[in-house]
Write a protein that holds these residues in place. Structure first.
Motif, short mmCIF file in Angstrom:
data_model
loop_
_atom_site.label_atom_id
_atom_site.label_comp_id
_atom_site.label_asym_id
_atom_site.label_seq_id
_atom_site.Cartn_x
_atom_site.Cartn_y
_atom_site.Cartn_z
N GLY A 715 0.80 -1.22 0.00
CA GLY A 715 0.00 0.00 0.00
C GLY A 715 0.83 1.27 0.00
N THR A 716 2.03 1.21 0.54
CA THR A 716 2.91 2.38 0.58
C THR A 716 3.71 2.53 -0.71
N TYR A 717 3.81 1.45 -1.48
CA TYR A 717 4.68 1.46 -2.66
C TYR A 717 3.89 1.18 -3.93
N ASN A 718 2.89 2.04 -4.17
CA ASN A 718 2.16 2.06 -5.45
C ASN A 718 1.46 0.74 -5.73
N ASN A 719 1.02 0.04 -4.65
CA ASN A 719 0.34 -1.25 -4.78
C ASN A 719 1.14 -2.25 -5.61
N GLN A 720 2.44 -2.27 -5.36
CA GLN A 720 3.33 -3.23 -5.98
C GLN A 720 3.99 -4.07 -4.88
N LEU A 721 4.58 -5.17 -5.27
CA LEU A 721 5.21 -6.07 -4.31
C LEU A 721 6.25 -5.33 -3.48
N ALA A 722 6.07 -5.37 -2.15
CA ALA A 722 7.00 -4.72 -1.23
C ALA A 722 6.87 -5.41 0.12
N THR A 723 7.86 -6.21 0.49
CA THR A 723 7.79 -7.00 1.71
C THR A 723 8.99 -6.72 2.59
N GLN A 724 8.72 -6.39 3.87
CA GLN A 724 9.77 -6.10 4.84
C GLN A 724 9.71 -7.09 5.99
N VAL A 725 10.81 -7.18 6.72
CA VAL A 725 10.89 -8.16 7.80
C VAL A 725 11.58 -7.57 9.02
N ILE A 726 11.32 -8.20 10.16
CA ILE A 726 12.14 -8.02 11.36
C ILE A 726 12.97 -9.28 11.52
N LEU A 727 14.26 -9.11 11.63
CA LEU A 727 15.15 -10.25 11.77
C LEU A 727 15.28 -10.65 13.24
N PRO A 728 15.29 -11.95 13.53
CA PRO A 728 15.49 -12.39 14.90
C PRO A 728 16.95 -12.18 15.32
N ARG A 729 17.18 -12.28 16.60
CA ARG A 729 18.55 -12.12 17.12
C ARG A 729 19.50 -13.11 16.47
N ASP A 730 19.05 -14.32 16.21
CA ASP A 730 19.92 -15.35 15.65
C ASP A 730 19.65 -15.59 14.16
N PHE A 731 19.35 -14.52 13.42
CA PHE A 731 19.15 -14.66 11.97
C PHE A 731 20.39 -15.27 11.32
N LYS A 732 21.55 -14.90 11.83
CA LYS A 732 22.80 -15.50 11.36
C LYS A 732 23.50 -16.20 12.52
N ARG A 733 24.28 -17.20 12.17
CA ARG A 733 25.05 -17.93 13.19
C ARG A 733 25.99 -16.97 13.92
N PHE A 734 26.06 -17.12 15.24
CA PHE A 734 27.03 -16.35 16.02
C PHE A 734 27.54 -17.19 17.17
N ALA A 735 28.69 -16.83 17.67
CA ALA A 735 29.32 -17.56 18.77
C ALA A 735 29.59 -16.60 19.92
N GLY A 736 29.91 -17.18 21.06
CA GLY A 736 30.18 -16.33 22.20
C GLY A 736 30.75 -17.10 23.37
N VAL A 737 31.07 -16.35 24.40
CA VAL A 737 31.59 -16.91 25.64
C VAL A 737 30.86 -16.26 26.79
N ARG A 738 30.47 -17.08 27.77
CA ARG A 738 29.93 -16.52 29.00
C ARG A 738 30.67 -17.16 30.17
N ALA A 739 30.93 -16.36 31.18
CA ALA A 739 31.67 -16.81 32.34
C ALA A 739 30.94 -16.36 33.60
N SER A 740 31.00 -17.19 34.62
CA SER A 740 30.30 -16.90 35.87
C SER A 740 31.18 -17.29 37.05
N TYR A 741 31.03 -16.52 38.11
CA TYR A 741 31.68 -16.85 39.38
C TYR A 741 30.66 -16.65 40.49
N TRP A 742 30.50 -17.67 41.34
CA TRP A 742 29.55 -17.60 42.44
C TRP A 742 30.25 -17.97 43.75
N PHE A 743 29.77 -17.40 44.80
CA PHE A 743 30.29 -17.78 46.13
C PHE A 743 29.13 -17.94 47.11
#
Length: 743
Positions: A715-743
């Motif tokens: 409707g915003t683009y002259n009634n022609q094909l126009a599709t948008q998205v919201i990407l999730p946090r993990d749309f692409k592969r990612f790696a990481g490190v988490r560390a914890s210390y408890w007492f």
């Protein structure tokens, strides 16, 4: 089987903590391969989840960490009957259980799925999207829960329980870093101040720049940052009285970027030939893998929430009297580049401000849990106010209005459980509720003012029969009704006709459920199966009306009738002392049974069922939005003690699968997300006493690309094909490190 602390005078926070510790210790002493006992409060009393005649899935804080769940939206990967759909800002996000949820922009519309945190209801669902830290467990109650939890639980309830103070001094620090520039740090401190006073304080900060790029500014978007502080103070002056004071504060924001994944060459902005895709998407390759967009107005949200609660518990011997007082204030400012381009010829913006205030008071009397006749009776009061200040323009879809919405709720409820034959228990519950709503709508653009009010009285009820065939096998059947309150459609386009039409009618539900709760192989396997059938009348949902000038008008309406039915399976298995497997799955067959005058989707033709003027379609037999037929999740955990080192090797594999789903109620073929599966892997070391750990993880191992939400913008683009998205946090592969210390 009677629970260990069913007749105790100890405070609840200490009971739950000791129960968890003793159950874990007993399991290790007797047989480390046993599945541990899980205590829940799904029926407003502490009891073993295997004794609850209702569909309850429990996700522990440990499972959240292992699966990398730090946001509320990520819960959809762990709870198969649950789907969380994010939007460009939290106000428009939605939650569904068993294919049923609320899709509405009006400020006064309550959700079909209720959320509560530490016994206090969350009046505005967007507040739950802000922070998910220091969690003890999350209980997902599926199906109508209105009898015990009120009118906004017609499809289910998400019960979030945060960690309680510890009996000895303890604390910890956590840190996180990922390959795509997310950084987080948190900590907690807990313990006794005196013999009668204990505390818990936690703080967290997380920042993620985002996974989409604004080519106009060079900035990343689709990210978030927040800081949160949570506190609990527990006072136990006597063995029969406990007071728990809670405080939560969250401040944060999100950035928004919606890349195009499909765009016709002649999709000019508002029909202006000077603005074809080669201009407003210059330098961007549009396609399914696109992560670039172009905005000259920074789309974002900024929010903060400040809430307090006070829980008082008196042990009267024969029962416990509980008072729960809650107060919450949530504010969010949202900004959106409406034309979604960097154009200065047609430069449309949207600026909104939202504020909610809530006061709740509940008083209930809960009998002892070790008697054949058990009861819970109570009263509830809530005063909720919403404010929305909104501007959109200046080029198209112009709007400028200020609205308020208020709700006052008064209710009385009760549930009786009677074990009239050893092993056989009948349950009956009833709730009466009165709600008064009011609103004002100041249409500043058109110099018009509207106001109104309405009231509603209703009953909901619940009945169940369960039988324990053995100590480890229970079967039940239940019938429940749900109610979601009436409301006014306070959105752009509110006019005299809407005022005269009165409020949108209440949404009601009727549900049958049957299930079995079992523990097999000497408690090495827990297997729970539930079958359900639920029918909805006057389902409330958001539709889109396209006006002759090409602008869109969002309208709330009673859709008609829906039904959802299916089977859910939850299981946990101790394969050995080192291996543990949890798996859950859901088959949900949700269908619109009556909706003869639904709005058409953009570009829908007569051959596709769009008939009349203005165009309408019949959605009878269609699947509701956000309702996949199949969902599955599994976690495989491995722990191994190293012989030559005081360390444990720890590994976790988490997999989630979701079948095809349409994000639009109108069955738009452009908003379909295909089936996908996500695998996350975690591995690391820790000391056996859990004083510290270091974990490396890879999320979305196979780099499976999918979309968290899809928008048809024709409707915003002259009634022609126009599709948008919201990407999730993990749309692409990612790696990481988490560390914890408890007492």
């Amino acid at each position: 089987m009677k629970t260990l602390f069913s007749n105790t005078s100890l405070p609840t926070w200490l009971v739950v903590g000791l129960a968890a510790s003793l159950c874990a210790g007993a399991a290790q002493a007797a047989d480390a391969a046993h599945v541990e006992e899980v205590i829940v409060t799904a029926q407003k009393r502490a009891e073993n989840v295997q004794d609850v005649p209702s569909a309850v899935q429990v996700v522990s804080g440990t499972q959240l960490a292992a699966a990398g769940v730090r946001e509320f939206t990520d819960l959809t990967k762990l709870a198969p009957s649950l789907v969380v759909r994010p939007a460009e800002q939290p106000v428009n996000s939605s939650v569904s259980i068993r294919g049923i949820g609320t899709f509405a922009f009006s400020i006064g519309v309550e959700p079909s799925v209720a959320i509560q945190v530490d016994d206090v209801p969350v009046a505005f669902q967007a507040r739950a999207f802000t922070d998910l830290s220091d969690i003890e467990r999350i209980e997902v109650l599926r199906g109508p829960q209105s009898t015990l939890y009120g009118k906004s639980a017609s499809a289910g309830l998400i019960n979030i329980v945060t960690r309680s103070p510890t009996t000895t001094l303890s604390g910890g620090l956590d840190a996180l870093a990922t390959s795509d520039d997310e950084y987080g740090v948190g900590g907690h401190l807990s313990g006794p101040i005196t013999d009668q006073l204990a505390y818990r304080l936690s703080a967290n900060y997380d920042k993620f720049e985002g996974n989409v790029r604004n080519v106009f500014t060079g900035d990343k978007a689709g990210g978030r940052d927040f800081a949160s502080v949570h506190g609990k103070l527990v006072w136990t002056p006597t063995q029969t009285f406990t007071a728990t004071l809670g405080w939560n504060y969250v401040n944060g924001g999100t950035t928004v970027g919606r890349p195009f994944i499909a765009l016709a060459p002649n999709a000019t902005l508002r029909g202006n030939p000077a603005l074809p895709p080669s201009v407003f998407q210059a330098g961007i390759t549009v396609g399914p893998e696109n992560t670039d967009f172009a905005n000259n107005f920074k789309a974002r949200t900024d929010y903060d929430d400040n809430s307090q609660s006070l829980k008082l518990e008196w042990d009267l011997g024969f029962a416990t009297l509980i008072s729960i007082t809650g107060n919450d204030n949530y504010k969010v400012t949202d900004l959106l580049d409406v034309d979604e381009t960097a154009s200065t010829l047609i430069d449309n913006r949207q600026i909104g401000y939202f504020k909610s205030g809530q006061f709740t008071q509940e008083v209930r009397l809960v009998s002892r849990g070790d008697e054949p006749l058990r009861y819970t009776v109570g009263a509830y009061y809530a005063d909720v106010d919403f404010v929305r200040n909104f501007f959109r323009g200046p080029y198209f879809s112009q709007a400028r209005w200020y609205a308020t919405s208020g709700s006052k709720q008064t209710a009385a409820f009760g549930q009786l459980d009677w074990e009239f034959i050893p092993g056989t228990t009948a349950t009956g519950g009833l709730r009466f509720q009165n709600e008064k709503i009011d609103y004002t709508f100041d249409d500043i653009l058109n110099n018009a003012m509207f106001a109104g009010n309405a009231s509603d009285d209703f009953w909901t009820y619940h009945a169940a029969l369960n039988h324990k065939f053995t100590e480890d096998l229970m079967g039940y059947v239940s019938y429940s009704t749900g109610h979601k309150g009436q409301t006014y459609d306070l959105t752009t386009g509110f006019n005299l006709n809407r005022q005269l039409a009165g409020p949108i009618q209440p949404e009601t539900s009727k549900s049958w459920e049957a299930g079995a709760r079992s523990q097999l192989f000497d408690h090495r396997l827990t297997l729970n199966v539930t079958a359900f059938h639920t029918e909805y009348e006057n389902f409330q949902a958001q539709g889109i009306e396209t006006l002759p000038d090409g602008t869109s008008n969002f309208r709330l309406a009673n859709v008609g009738k829906l039904r959802t039915q299916g089977v859910e399976v939850d299981s946990t298995a101790r394969l050995s002392e080192e291996w543990r497997l949890s798996a859950s799955g859901a088959y949900v067959d949700a269908q619109i049974t009556s909706f003869p005058v639904a709005q058409c989707f953009p570009l829908q033709t007569a051959a596709q069922g769009c008939l009349g003027s203005p165009g309408r379609q019949n959605l009878g037999g269609a699947t509701p939005a956000q309702s996949p037929k199949w969902k599955f999740s599994a976690d495989l955990d491995y722990t191994h003690q190293l012989a030559s080192s005081p360390l444990e090797i720890v590994g976790t594999g988490s997999y989630s699968y979701q079948s095809r789903v349409n994000y639009s109620l109108n069955q738009d073929p452009q908003t379909v997300q295909k089936a996908y599966g996500i695998l996350n892997l975690t591995g690391g070391v820790r000391d056996p006493l859990h004083h510290y750990e270091v974990m490396a993880f890879v999320n979305n191992v196979f780099d499976e690309h999918y979309y968290a939400n899809i928008f048809d913008q024709a409707g915003t683009y002259n009634n022609q094909l126009a599709t948008q998205v919201i990407l999730p946090r993990d749309f692409k592969r990612f790696a990481g490190v988490r560390a914890s210390y408890w007492f």
